[in-house]
Design an enzyme around this catalytic site. Structure first.
Site, PDB file in Angstrom:
ATOM      1  N   ASN A   1       9.385  -0.895   0.165  1.00 29.63           N
ATOM      2  CA  ASN A   1       8.203  -0.399   0.664  1.00 29.63           C
ATOM      3  C   ASN A   1       7.588   0.667   0.175  1.00 29.63           C
ATOM      4  OD1 ASN A   1       7.845  -2.425   2.669  1.00 29.63           O
ATOM      5  ND2 ASN A   1       9.628  -1.495   3.691  1.00 29.63           N
TER       6      ASN A   1
ATOM      7  N   THR B   1       0.757  -1.161   0.091  1.00 26.91           N
ATOM      8  CA  THR B   1       0.118   0.075   0.053  1.00 26.91           C
ATOM      9  C   THR B   1       0.754   1.383   0.077  1.00 26.91           C
ATOM     10  OG1 THR B   1      -0.326  -0.201   2.219  1.00 26.91           O
ATOM     11  CG2 THR B   1      -1.848  -1.251   1.246  1.00 26.91           C
ATOM     12  N   ARG B   2       2.178   1.164   0.487  1.00 28.93           N
ATOM     13  CA  ARG B   2       2.780   2.425   0.574  1.00 28.93           C
ATOM     14  C   ARG B   2       3.418   2.796  -0.816  1.00 28.93           C
ATOM     15  NH1 ARG B   2       6.814   1.145   5.643  1.00 28.93           N
ATOM     16  NH2 ARG B   2       6.176  -0.761   5.345  1.00 28.93           N
ATOM     17  N   MET B   3       3.283   1.969  -1.547  1.00 28.68           N
ATOM     18  CA  MET B   3       3.783   2.186  -3.199  1.00 28.68           C
ATOM     19  C   MET B   3       2.793   3.292  -3.560  1.00 28.68           C
ATOM     20  SD  MET B   3       6.539   0.482  -3.662  1.00 28.68           S
ATOM     21  CE  MET B   3       6.902   0.526  -5.317  1.00 28.68           C
ATOM     22  N   LYS B   4       1.590   3.167  -3.060  1.00 34.97           N
ATOM     23  CA  LYS B   4       0.584   3.979  -3.694  1.00 34.97           C
ATOM     24  C   LYS B   4       0.473   4.091  -5.047  1.00 34.97           C
ATOM     25  CE  LYS B   4       0.599   7.616  -0.142  1.00 34.97           C
ATOM     26  NZ  LYS B   4       1.001   6.701   0.820  1.00 34.97           N
TER      27      LYS B   4
END
Length: 340
Positions: free
Chosen positions: A227, A14-17
């Site tokens: 991440n 999710t932190r890759m957006k």
């Protein structure tokens, strides 16, 4: 000895957006997961299992039948992810390497050394560790008074004192396969995240009197994971330097390596000169004695010996014959390149 491997690739990232599945983000021309799989394939494994979750079909389309797949419908932690492969590996003898699908810098020789050390120590488990200046975000290696590994404590569960430890887990392990799968059902999720952590297997093994060993890699960057986009960029730079160094040591001249971009599958013959701003992408083969650039892009192309690619050229596909001269824009005389 049978060698197996489990690659954990089910995380959402999710932190890759991004709408792109995390392990499918490319580094130097290929998805991270493909780098990992190709490194493991060199070990002549009996089983290579990739644990997938969100985005499973995209990973399967990329890797096809070169691996086996296990599915983790809910991301309940790394121990739970490995357990998803028990139908394939649970009854197997031998040793199993477990690693993440977002660690593309790990090299074959490092994994071979890990396996050799694991066998030498006759350990139930061996963790690959690194000594780093900035350990934030990584699991810390906690040793006992004898210097043996006692446990790995995750960042979110670490005390202030434990967070000062600069020996970290790379997230890469070697296990006795039978012992691994006998311990996994015993792992608890009583921690800050409510997840089943694979490193907790180490403590369970020790409680039963089994040896847990640690092998430190010479290159602390090998265990780096991704991440977010910042870490993705960092790993891209590290791998690009590794690729450039490899070609230069094999007879390629780079006028400015920092501005030279080469994908991981590109092949280059000796005595070729790459001028600043050169980009070699995809399935590209460059012959011997070529001169490329400055500021030239070559993609999916076979360049035969002694070919000159002019500055400010962009060529894609097909083949150039030996001693060809091609490109658009400025002439090579402007840059002092010999055309004879």
């Amino acid at each position: 000895m049978n060698i197996h491997a489990v690659v954990l690739a089910a995380g959402k990232g999710t932190r890759m957006k991004s709408s792109l599945y995390k392990v499918m983000h490319p580094i130097c021309g290929k998805p991270m997961i493909k780098h990992v799989v190709e490194t493991l394939e060199a070990l002549s494994l009996r089983h290579l299992v990739v644990v997938v979750g969100h985005g499973a079909e995209v990973v399967k389309e990329e890797l096809k039948n070169r691996v086996q797949y296990a599915y983790q419908p809910e991301q309940l932690g790394t121990a739970h992810a490995v357990w998803m492969s028990h139908e394939i590996l649970g009854a197997q003898d031998g040793v199993t390497i477990v690693m993440n699908g977002d660690t593309p810098l790990v090299q074959e020789q490092t994994l071979r050394s890990l396996l050799e050390y694991h066998q030498l120590k006759q350990a139930a488990a061996t963790v690959l560790t690194s000594i780093v200046d900035e350990p934030t975000g990584y699991g810390r290696i906690i040793r006992d008074e004898n210097g043996d590994v006692r446990k790995i404590i995750e960042e979110k569960d670490a005390t202030l004192g434990q967070k000062k430890v600069n020996e970290i887990s790379t997230g890469i392990f070697c296990f006795d396969n039978q012992k691994l799968f006998s311990m996994l059902p015993m792992v608890s999720n009583e921690n800050a995240q409510g997840e089943f952590y694979l490193p907790d297997v180490l403590g369970l093994l020790q409680e039963q009197g089994h040896l847990v060993a640690a092998f430190a890699t010479d290159d602390p960057e090998e265990g780096n994971g991704v991440n977010d986009r910042v870490q993705l960029s960092d790993l891209e730079q590290l791998m690009r330097k590794r690729i450039n160094d490899f070609h230069m040591r094999n007879g390629v001249t780079m006028i400015d390596p920092s501005s030279t971009y080469i994908d991981s599958d590109v092949m280059i013959g000796r005595d070729t000169v790459l001028y600043p701003g050169t980009c070699l992408f995809g399935d590209t083969q460059i012959g011997e004695g070529c001169q490329i650039g400055p500021h030239a892009l070559v993609k999916n192309k076979s360049i035969e010996d002694y070919t000159r690619i002019q500055p400010f050229s962009a060529v894609d596909g097909s083949t150039f014959g030996e001693r060809a001269f091609t490109g658009v824009g400025a002439t090579t005389q402007q840059y002092g390149i010999d055309q004879h």
